[in-house]
Design an enzyme around this catalytic site. Structure first.
Site, mmCIF file in Angstrom:
data_model
loop_
_atom_site.group_PDB
_atom_site.id
_atom_site.type_symbol
_atom_site.label_atom_id
_atom_site.label_comp_id
_atom_site.label_asym_id
_atom_site.label_seq_id
_atom_site.Cartn_x
_atom_site.Cartn_y
_atom_site.Cartn_z
ATOM 1 N N GLU A 83 0.823 -1.146 -0.024
ATOM 2 C CA GLU A 83 0.137 -0.007 -0.010
ATOM 3 C C GLU A 83 0.771 1.344 0.064
ATOM 4 O O GLU A 83 0.572 2.382 -0.652
ATOM 5 C CB GLU A 83 -0.934 -0.072 1.016
ATOM 6 C CG GLU A 83 -2.086 -0.848 0.994
ATOM 7 C CD GLU A 83 -1.612 -2.324 1.480
ATOM 8 O OE1 GLU A 83 -0.554 -2.344 1.960
ATOM 9 O OE2 GLU A 83 -2.801 -3.168 1.756
ATOM 10 N N PHE A 117 -12.098 -7.919 13.600
ATOM 11 C CA PHE A 117 -10.792 -8.316 12.567
ATOM 12 C C PHE A 117 -10.500 -7.288 11.608
ATOM 13 O O PHE A 117 -11.718 -6.903 10.993
ATOM 14 C CB PHE A 117 -11.449 -9.534 11.815
ATOM 15 C CG PHE A 117 -10.272 -10.068 10.878
ATOM 16 C CD1 PHE A 117 -8.959 -10.428 11.329
ATOM 17 C CD2 PHE A 117 -10.657 -9.995 9.412
ATOM 18 C CE1 PHE A 117 -7.910 -10.842 10.362
ATOM 19 C CE2 PHE A 117 -9.539 -10.412 8.689
ATOM 20 C CZ PHE A 117 -8.127 -11.022 9.048
ATOM 21 N N GLN A 118 -9.351 -6.876 11.524
ATOM 22 C CA GLN A 118 -8.780 -5.937 10.616
ATOM 23 C C GLN A 118 -9.552 -4.346 10.927
ATOM 24 O O GLN A 118 -9.903 -3.718 9.928
ATOM 25 C CB GLN A 118 -9.000 -6.262 9.255
ATOM 26 C CG GLN A 118 -8.128 -7.528 8.743
ATOM 27 C CD GLN A 118 -7.698 -7.476 7.340
ATOM 28 O OE1 GLN A 118 -8.604 -7.638 6.472
ATOM 29 N NE2 GLN A 118 -6.502 -8.240 7.235
ATOM 30 N N LYS A 126 -17.870 -1.595 5.291
ATOM 31 C CA LYS A 126 -18.280 -2.733 4.520
ATOM 32 C C LYS A 126 -19.771 -2.665 4.232
ATOM 33 O O LYS A 126 -20.045 -3.061 2.935
ATOM 34 C CB LYS A 126 -17.619 -4.068 4.953
ATOM 35 C CG LYS A 126 -17.915 -5.122 3.645
ATOM 36 C CD LYS A 126 -17.027 -6.385 4.077
ATOM 37 C CE LYS A 126 -17.250 -7.224 3.030
ATOM 38 N NZ LYS A 126 -16.563 -8.436 3.254
ATOM 39 N N MET A 183 23.234 10.258 3.909
ATOM 40 C CA MET A 183 23.060 11.218 4.668
ATOM 41 C C MET A 183 23.311 11.268 6.287
ATOM 42 O O MET A 183 23.880 12.136 6.879
ATOM 43 C CB MET A 183 21.755 11.885 4.509
ATOM 44 C CG MET A 183 21.478 13.334 4.783
ATOM 45 S SD MET A 183 22.734 14.366 4.240
ATOM 46 C CE MET A 183 21.868 15.108 2.979
HETATM 47 C C1 TPP Z 1 11.698 6.293 6.443
HETATM 48 C C2 TPP Z 1 12.771 7.004 6.759
HETATM 49 N N1 TPP Z 1 13.693 6.298 7.665
HETATM 50 C C3 TPP Z 1 14.667 7.144 8.148
HETATM 51 C C4 TPP Z 1 15.170 8.296 7.606
HETATM 52 C C5 TPP Z 1 16.449 9.128 7.849
HETATM 53 N N2 TPP Z 1 17.348 9.141 6.957
HETATM 54 C C6 TPP Z 1 17.281 10.377 6.101
HETATM 55 S S1 TPP Z 1 18.478 10.061 5.085
HETATM 56 C C7 TPP Z 1 18.901 8.538 5.234
HETATM 57 C C8 TPP Z 1 19.938 7.686 4.528
HETATM 58 C C9 TPP Z 1 19.437 7.294 3.074
HETATM 59 O O1 TPP Z 1 20.458 6.428 2.743
HETATM 60 P P1 TPP Z 1 20.416 6.124 1.127
HETATM 61 O O2 TPP Z 1 18.939 5.913 0.655
HETATM 62 O O3 TPP Z 1 21.519 5.069 0.849
HETATM 63 O O4 TPP Z 1 20.800 7.403 0.617
HETATM 64 P P2 TPP Z 1 22.096 8.296 0.540
HETATM 65 O O5 TPP Z 1 22.014 9.237 1.492
HETATM 66 O O6 TPP Z 1 23.288 7.333 0.793
HETATM 67 O O7 TPP Z 1 22.223 9.014 -0.809
HETATM 68 C C10 TPP Z 1 18.277 8.103 6.372
HETATM 69 C C11 TPP Z 1 18.377 6.965 7.359
HETATM 70 C C12 TPP Z 1 14.191 8.610 6.687
HETATM 71 N N3 TPP Z 1 14.578 9.963 6.179
HETATM 72 N N4 TPP Z 1 13.104 8.051 6.233
#
Ligand code: TPP
Lengths: 173, 585
Positions: free
Chosen positions: B72, B134-135, B184, B496
């Site tokens: 989803e 349920f659900q 439903k 990041m």
């Molecule tokens: C759902 C979610 N979980 C955690 C984060 C925190 N977060 C921001 S950037 C990042 C790293 C992303 O890594 P990647 O997808 O490899 O991209 P890169 O920064 O290496 O280009 C994280 C964990 C987020 N933004 N979204």
């Protein structure tokens, strides 16, 4: 600062949740909230008393509330001539030998006795929240067994007294 | 659930059977599908389940294009991608309980980025709501803070009105997600047209967005602009939602006003336009942040002064008067003090500004100054003959696609590099998760974008970690032969996060390296998609050219330098003029 805000809403299920949820999400501190029907069918009015730090926050509160689809009107009525009312039910310990004395003391507040038992009297007191606070302080030494308050509801007076007109009458100036 | 499904299973699904269907009374589910047709919905993203079986059955009989995603979350991000590039509301359907809760991230994402969505969730029957059936999930309670509005249908005859209102609310004013929860039993209840109260025009007394700007405020703005020495137009996504890009360009060209944009405002003016000084904010261009800092007049059109844009708000644009044009009055004065508020639609406001011929400010000196800063402080990286740099990959993508492709991104370093280096030629070709920063957004968003624009090249630039949050949606590329180009900027890290740990936590890489990754090329192949791998810069251009020019879906695993950082950067809590990683050329 304490502000009194009225919120006119369409009486949809979930609207109270939307309003209180919004206040919580945006970290507003609600002191009291009351809701009830109005003269118009399907329209309810909430009266909120909130503690707000500054004007920016106050403006945000009003705008965020106004933005809700089911909210028709938001008014900050704090600085208007208003009637503010609250009702409290106060159960006070009242042994028969003190009852006359107590009734005499509370008289100026014109409370109603709505229930009694051998050692307890339940007063109903209506008025401005300050008056209710004063009433509570007055009976506290006798022992408050239980206290419930409705929260504040309010209405704006038909004739508004201008601040500038009324100021010269003040004894302090 | 099976018992219920079989009761309706005998109806003829062929088009010739439809006449017959028309005549008999309709149930709520059929009315719902009809209402979607009436709204001109041409595509729906969703996932079935017990509580929406009737809706899916109605869809079978009265076909509407439905895309079955693999999760989803994939459906809702696809709908967001669709909405961003088509500028029409995206539509999503999910079942009750887990189906509905799987949408929560996407709904929040759409709310904070003002993306118009209409979301339908199934719900347990009204007689068991509240019994932990349920659900059952209280999706109204859960989504109240993350929707522009939500409804639980209580009466089958309300369906056409509610659907009409929902589309209206989602797609007017400040746009956003609207959810309709359909129990439903309401989907099976028989609809009585005589009791349906559908207005010709939606009128909601508590919802009257103001489109036209106030005349006096426009006059004040005009005066301020005429008198300004160092004006800057700050553009946010509001301009894109209002379809006001032409007016914007006309306005800034007429009065020679420098422009900077937010992350979500990219594309509102061509990336190479001489008056466009680029993206401002945390990883924005030095010149853009400098322009804001030295400006004496900020004309903010459709941006909400997000903290990633402003840095320390108390030192944002310290010398400037602020004009703020926004359709949402609540945004004005929320984060930044405003001198001239204008509550209006961006297009209407720009039209009003254009209608008046007023004295242009003398910006020649200011523009000369900004041009010099732009030249001296470009985005920079230090090429390395051993490792591929992520910035080089984005530059190559830009070169190969001429800046014309639709680009979707995930969240992280690669997102910022894409924003910095992929200069866009047009509006509505940039799809990214701004306010929420939702990893897992990029791939499904690309799918939605490609459905919206089947003839456009769609490039999905993803991090290796974020890709793995929704990679199951690769199946759709094959199934619908969507020629999306999935480009993975693979640094085997949560880049990041790693960067912040390097800069602010003395290099303690706590849980930010991912040494074990699947073989992305084989993974693509297992989905029937061609996979490529880039390991050296020498092979990069050839492989990317072949991959991007292919008519089919492809995946490119770009192995890039792990320790590269996004610069320049405004560290959290600092002012825009306190950037680090700034280099003069
Ligand atoms: C759902 C979610 N979980 C955690 C984060 C925190 N977060 C921001 S950037 C990042 C790293 C992303 O890594 P990647 O997808 O490899 O991209 P890169 O920064 O290496 O280009 C994280 C964990 C987020 N933004 N979204």
């Amino acid at each position: 600062m304490k502000r009194v805000i009225t919120v006119t809403v369409i009486n949809q299920s979930g609207v109270l949740n939307r309003v209180t949820g919004l206040l919580m999400k945006r970290q507003f501190n609600i002191e009291s909230i009351t809701v009830g029907h109005t003269e118009q069918p399907n329209i309810s009015k909430m009266t909120l008393v909130v503690n707000i730090e500054d004007d920016v926050k106050l403006e945000q509160l009003i705008k965020q509330l106004s933005k809700q689809i089911d909210v028709l009107k938001v008014n900050d009525i704090t600085d208007k001539s208003i009637v503010l009312r609250e009702l409290a039910l106060v159960k006070v310990v009242s042994p028969p030998n003190l009852r006359l004395e107590m009734n005499a003391i509370v008289e100026p507040f014109r409370p109603q006795i709505v229930d009694t038992s051998k050692n307890v009297v339940t007063y109903q007191v209506v008025g401005h929240p300050d008056k209710i606070d004063a009433f509570i302080e007055l009976v506290r030494p006798y022992g408050i067994k239980e206290l419930t308050r409705t929260g504040v509801t309010a209405t704006v007076r038909e004739v508004q007294q201008s601040f500038y007109e009324s100021a010269p009458l003040s004894l302090l100036k | 659930m099976t018992a219920n499904a079989s009761t309706n299973a005998k109806i003829d699904a062929s088009p010739s059977g439809m006449q017959e269907v028309e005549k008999r009374p309709k149930n709520g589910a059929e009315i719902l599908i009809q209402a979607l047709h009436d709204q001109g919905v041409d595509i729906v993203f969703g996932y079935p389940g017990g509580a929406v079986l009737h809706v899916y059955d109605a869809m079978y009989k009265n076909p509407i294009r439905h895309i079955l995603t693999r999760h989803e979350q994939g459906a809702i991000h696809a709908a967001e991608g669709y909405a961003r590039v088509s500028n029409k509301p995206g539509v999503v359907i999910a079942t009750s309980g887990p189906g509905a809760t799987n949408l929560v991230t996407g709904i929040t994402d759409a709310m904070i980025d003002s993306i118009p969505l209409v979301i339908f969730t199934g719900q347990v029957a009204t007689n068991v709501i509240g019994s932990d059936a349920f659900q059952e999930a209280d999706i109204i309670g859960i989504t109240t803070p993350i929707t522009k509005h939500n409804y639980q249908v209580q009466d089958v005859n309300d369906i056409p009105r509610i659907v009409k209102e929902a589309f209206h609310i989602a797609n007017t004013g400040r746009k956003g997600p609207v959810l309709i929860d359909l129990p439903k039993n309401i989907s099976t209840a028989i609809f009585d047209e005589t009791k349906a109260n559908v207005p010709d025009e939606v009128y909601l007394p508590g919802y009257q967005p103001n489109y036209k700007p106030n005349y006096l405020q426009i006059q004040k703005a005009i005066q301020a602009i005429s008198e300004a020495k160092k004006p800057v137009v700050l553009v946010g996504a509001g301009v894109l939602f209002a379809d006001a890009c032409d007016e914007l360009v006309e306005f800034v060209e007429k009065y020679r006003l420098p422009v900077v944009t937010t992350l979500l405002g990219l594309g509102s003016i061509p990336g190479t336009h001489e008056l466009n000084y680029g993206m401002a904010g945390m990883h924005g261009a030095v010149v853009a942040n400098d322009a804001i800092t030295k400006s004496d007049l900020i004309i903010n059109i459709g941006s909400r002064f997000d903290d990633r844009l402003t840095g320390d708000t108390s030192r944002f644009a310290p010398e400037a008067k602020i004009i703020h044009i926004d359709i949402d009055p609540a945004e004005i004065g929320k984060n930044i003090r405003t001198d001239i508020p204008i509550v209006a639609d961006a297009k209407e406001a720009l039209k009003a500004l254009l209608k008046n011929d007023f004295k242009a400010p003398d910006t020649a000196e200011w523009i000369d100054y900004l041009n010099k800063v732009r030249e001296e402080y470009p985005f920079w990286y230090e090429a390395d003959d051993k490792e591929v740099l992520p910035q080089q990959i984005i530059e190559l993508i830009h070169k190969i696609t001429n800046g014309d492709a639709i680009v979707t991104t995930d969240v992280g370093q690669h997102q910022m590099w894409a924003a910095q280096y992929y200069l866009q030629n047009h509006s509505h070709q940039w799809v990214t998760s701004g306010g929420l920063g939702t990893m897992g957004f990029g791939l499904p968003a690309a799918i939605g974008a490609q459905f919206a624009k089947p003839d456009k090249k769609v490039i999905s630039i993803l991090g290796d970690a974020g890709f793995q949050m929704t990679l199951q949606e690769l199946a759709l590329l094959k199934e619908f032969n969507l020629p999306v180009k999935v480009i993975i900027i693979n640094n085997a890290a949560l880049g990041m996060v790693r960067q912040w740990q390097e800069l602010f936590y003395d290099g303690r890489y706590s849980q930010s390296l991912m040494p074990v990754q699947p073989d992305f090329v084989k993974l693509a192949e297992s989905y029937g998609i061609k996979g490529y791998r880039i390991q050296t810069i020498d092979e990069a251009e050839k492989i990317l050219t072949e991959a991007i020019n292919s008519d089919e879906p492809v995946l490119v695993d770009c192995r890039v330098k792990q320790l590269e950082n996004v610069y320049p950067m405004v560290p959290a809590g600092k002012a825009l003029f306190e950037m680090v990683g700034v280099k003069k050329f």
